[in-house]
Write a protein that holds these residues in place. Sequence first.
Motif, mmCIF file in Angstrom:
data_model
loop_
_atom_site.group_PDB
_atom_site.id
_atom_site.type_symbol
_atom_site.label_atom_id
_atom_site.label_comp_id
_atom_site.label_asym_id
_atom_site.label_seq_id
_atom_site.Cartn_x
_atom_site.Cartn_y
_atom_site.Cartn_z
ATOM 1 N N CYS A 37 0.846 -1.196 0.000
ATOM 2 C CA CYS A 37 0.000 0.000 0.000
ATOM 3 C C CYS A 37 0.879 1.243 0.000
ATOM 4 O O CYS A 37 1.966 1.245 0.578
ATOM 5 N N CYS A 64 -3.761 0.766 -2.561
ATOM 6 C CA CYS A 64 -3.155 -0.543 -2.332
ATOM 7 C C CYS A 64 -3.161 -1.368 -3.613
ATOM 8 O O CYS A 64 -3.965 -1.136 -4.508
ATOM 9 N N ALA A 116 0.471 -3.212 5.936
ATOM 10 C CA ALA A 116 -0.618 -3.791 5.143
ATOM 11 C C ALA A 116 -0.483 -5.306 5.116
ATOM 12 O O ALA A 116 0.600 -5.851 5.333
#
Length: 136
Positions: A37, A64, A116
């Motif tokens: 991301c 993302c 992420a």
Amino acid sequence: MIVRAGLVAMAVVGMLGGALGAAAVGTAEPATDPILCQYTMSEPRVVEVSGTKMVNASLSPSGCNGTAEPTSAQVCVSTAGSAGRCAELPGYGTAQVYLSPYVPGQSYTVRGRGCADQAQPPLAFCTTLGPTTVTL
């Protein structure tokens, strides 16, 4: 005899070419860390909260890849010689940090970290942002 010498020379060249090709593959650039991301981090800035001047900075996810989703955003503001303050929020939230007291002419440094997760293939990764220093 000349034909045999020619065949030996061609075999040696073929072996060298294969060895050089394997060496070229073996020396390829190492894989870079994945960035699942992207994050946007603000520079430190002066804001007023309930009549008090403070230094503020923020960090938020801005996009993302594939199945990746942000899991956290952390942003920290500090001055030389101080630990400063940090704020962290899960998921798609924008982390905002406030540091007081604001001292005019002082340098403020902001750092961030966004994490992420990706579903397929399973992967967790954090991206570091900064430091960015600004005299306010």
